[in-house]
Design a protein around this motif. Structure first.
Motif, short mmCIF file in Angstrom:
data_model
loop_
_atom_site.label_atom_id
_atom_site.label_comp_id
_atom_site.label_asym_id
_atom_site.label_seq_id
_atom_site.Cartn_x
_atom_site.Cartn_y
_atom_site.Cartn_z
N CYS A 212 -7.22 -7.48 14.64
CA CYS A 212 -7.26 -6.08 14.20
C CYS A 212 -6.25 -5.25 14.98
CB CYS A 212 -8.67 -5.51 14.42
SG CYS A 212 -9.90 -6.32 13.37
N SER A 213 -5.88 -4.08 14.43
CA SER A 213 -4.86 -3.27 15.10
C SER A 213 -5.43 -2.53 16.31
CB SER A 213 -4.22 -2.29 14.11
OG SER A 213 -5.18 -1.41 13.57
N ARG A 214 -6.73 -2.27 16.30
CA ARG A 214 -7.36 -1.56 17.43
C ARG A 214 -8.67 -2.26 17.80
NH1 ARG A 214 -8.24 4.37 15.27
NH2 ARG A 214 -9.03 4.68 17.39
N ILE A 215 -8.93 -2.36 19.08
CA ILE A 215 -10.20 -2.93 19.56
C ILE A 215 -10.89 -1.86 20.40
CG2 ILE A 215 -11.29 -4.80 20.85
CD1 ILE A 215 -8.61 -6.38 20.44
N VAL A 216 -12.06 -1.45 19.94
CA VAL A 216 -12.82 -0.40 20.61
C VAL A 216 -13.99 -1.05 21.32
CG1 VAL A 216 -14.32 1.58 20.17
CG2 VAL A 216 -12.13 1.39 18.96
N ASP A 217 -14.11 -0.82 22.63
CA ASP A 217 -15.18 -1.43 23.42
C ASP A 217 -16.32 -0.44 23.60
OD1 ASP A 217 -13.99 -4.01 24.07
OD2 ASP A 217 -12.50 -2.83 25.16
N VAL A 218 -17.52 -0.90 23.24
CA VAL A 218 -18.71 -0.05 23.31
C VAL A 218 -19.65 -0.61 24.36
CG1 VAL A 218 -20.72 0.73 21.99
CG2 VAL A 218 -18.50 0.60 20.87
N ARG A 219 -20.21 0.28 25.17
CA ARG A 219 -21.24 -0.13 26.14
C ARG A 219 -22.27 0.99 26.25
NH1 ARG A 219 -19.26 -0.36 31.84
NH2 ARG A 219 -17.74 -1.84 31.04
N ASP A 220 -23.53 0.64 26.19
CA ASP A 220 -24.63 1.61 26.34
C ASP A 220 -24.43 2.84 25.46
OD1 ASP A 220 -25.72 -0.09 28.24
OD2 ASP A 220 -24.72 0.92 29.91
N GLY A 221 -24.03 2.60 24.22
CA GLY A 221 -23.92 3.71 23.26
C GLY A 221 -22.69 4.58 23.43
N ARG A 222 -21.75 4.13 24.27
CA ARG A 222 -20.52 4.92 24.46
C ARG A 222 -19.29 4.06 24.25
NH1 ARG A 222 -21.37 8.84 29.48
NH2 ARG A 222 -23.58 9.20 29.18
N ILE A 223 -18.21 4.70 23.85
CA ILE A 223 -16.92 4.00 23.82
C ILE A 223 -16.35 4.03 25.23
CG2 ILE A 223 -14.55 4.04 22.95
CD1 ILE A 223 -15.65 5.05 20.29
N VAL A 224 -16.16 2.84 25.80
CA VAL A 224 -15.71 2.79 27.21
C VAL A 224 -14.25 2.35 27.33
CG1 VAL A 224 -18.02 2.44 28.18
CG2 VAL A 224 -16.68 0.45 27.44
#
Ligand SMILES: Nc1ncnc2c1ncn2[C@@H]1O[C@H](COP(=O)(O)OP(=O)(O)OP(=O)(O)O)[C@@H](O)[C@H]1O
Length: 230
Positions: A212-224
């Protein structure tokens, strides 16, 4: 043309004491392929469902840039969101969206018929998408008579046959071996972003996310964090 097709602002969603979404903001550009990654329970599916109008967050807003102007998804009624999903969005989930009693072509055509297209035209369009996905000759098989990878291709055809501008996929390759997973991911990208549409997917698989062109990392309900992918 590059513009923000989906914009989420400060999404919050709790289940009792659990904060599934804890202030998430995300802008998705048209033509993006966005992979949402994170540990189990981090809020990935909640985010996907909030972006797609499947669930309403407790607070925050999701806006879609539709052809006829901006639309605040979070301000729509249940009925309006159902219609929006049917007309503007496509969905590819690990399982559950295809109707096992129906054939491959019926599963794809039904998405158009729900939007008012007559059976003949719907079948013709469905056959074209199935052929584009390498499923010519398998149109009349029931879903249970297809392999996992073939069934996911039917799901991709169903997700795009309506011309949906955004496709949401939740673990689209979760049940597949790595070779089939790579093939299904190629098909998913070819049928969505390669045609100018937008893809938002949830995955545990780093190999899938890297496509994918972007990888968004999520932890504990937030984008980190966010990384650049392919
Ligand atoms: N309907 C619900 N009722 C209660 N708690 C829920 C519900 N849906 C989600 N949760 C909780 O909210 C948090 C986020 O869930 P979510 O499904 O969004 O995470 P996820 O990252 O997609 O997890 P997974 O990778 O396991 O699918 C988790 O703690 C989950 O247990």
């Amino acid at each position: 043309m590059n513009f923000t097709i989906l914009s989420a602002r400060d999404l919050r969603l709790s289940y009792g004491p659990t904060r599934a979404l804890d202030g998430v903001s995300l802008d998705v550009q048209v033509g993006d392929s966005v992979a949402v990654m994170g540990a189990s329970g981090s809020g990935k599916t909640s985010l996907l469902h909030a972006l797609a109008g499947i669930l309403l967050p407790d607070s925050g807003a999701v806006r879609l840039t539709a052809p006829d102007g901006p639309l605040e998804i979070t301000a729509l009624s249940d009925r309006e969101r159902t219609r929006l999903r049917r007309e503007r969005f496509g969905f590819v989930f690990q399982q559950g969206l295809l109707i096992p009693e129906l054939t491959a072509i019926e599963n794809v055509a039904i998405a158009l018929m729900l939007n008012g297209v007559d059976r003949g035209a719907a079948n013709q369009a469905a056959a074209g998408w199935l052929a584009a996905l390498g499923l010519a000759g398998l149109e009349d098989r029931r879903i249970g008579q297809l392999s996992g990878g073939q069934a996911q291709r039917v799901a991709i055809a169903r997700a795009q046959v309506t011309g949906a501008s955004v496709v949401f996929a939740d673990e689209p390759t979760g049940a597949l071996d790595s070779q089939t997973s790579a093939e299904v991911m190629s098909a998913l990208l070819d049928m969505t972003v390669a045609r100018g549409n937008t893809l938002v997917l949830v995955t545990h698989d780093a190999g899938v996310a890297a496509r994918c062109s972007r990888i968004v990392d999520v932890r504990d309900g937030r984008i980190v964090g966010e990384r650049v992918g392919a």
